[in-house]
Design an enzyme around this catalytic site. Structure first.
Site, PDB file in Angstrom:
ATOM      1  CB  SER A  11      -4.028 -32.454  75.215  1.00  0.00           C
ATOM      2  OG  SER A  11      -2.990 -32.523  74.258  1.00  0.00           O
ATOM      3  CG  HIS A  12      -4.297 -37.015  71.082  1.00  0.00           C
ATOM      4  ND1 HIS A  12      -5.400 -36.216  70.858  1.00  0.00           N
ATOM      5  CD2 HIS A  12      -4.585 -38.210  70.535  1.00  0.00           C
ATOM      6  CE1 HIS A  12      -6.305 -36.903  70.196  1.00  0.00           C
ATOM      7  NE2 HIS A  12      -5.839 -38.115  69.984  1.00  0.00           N
TER       8      HIS A  12
END
Length: 129
Positions: A11-12
């Protein structure tokens, strides 16, 4: 060491990735899961190196499934697989991060193979994601 398919949550956002693993951890504890989130300097983004390290940690010889939140996460996941030269690492493509990783954890916990986990995830695929 686990004999189950491993998982990496890409995930960012570290908070998103940790939240997903926390949710899974409420029910499943025997599946190797690692987070590869954020950049090396704690910013929003993803890191090929973090993804490669996470793959290595959960790869116990039964394959690894990668889950991602946004398109550039997928691109970095593809590069990590290529750099590692791994044929038993698969990306859960077009699969919602939360639902997909949860279902994969359940399937892996039941001792399903990498191919069986991927097949179960195909039912969750969203067009154009």
């Amino acid at each position: 060491m686990s004999d189950k398919v491993g998982m990496v949550i890409i995930s960012h956002s570290v908070k998103i990735a940790n939240g997903v693993t926390d949710l899974i951890g409420q029910v499943i504890t025997d599946v190797p899961i690692e987070v590869a989130a954020g950049t090396d300097d704690e910013e929003i983004g993803t890191s090929v190196e973090k993804i490669m390290n996470a793959i290595k940690k959960v790869d116990h010889g039964n394959g690894v499934v990668l889950f991602y939140d946004l398109g550039s996460s997928k691109m970095n996941a593809e590069m990590a697989i290529e750099f590692l030269g791994k044929s038993d690492v698969k990306i859960a493509d077009h699969v919602p991060l939360v639902e997909g990783s949860y279902i994969a954890a359940v399937e892996a916990n039941m001792g399903k193979s990498l191919d069986e986990v991927i097949t179960a995830l195909e039912k969750l695929q969203l067009p154009g994601m």
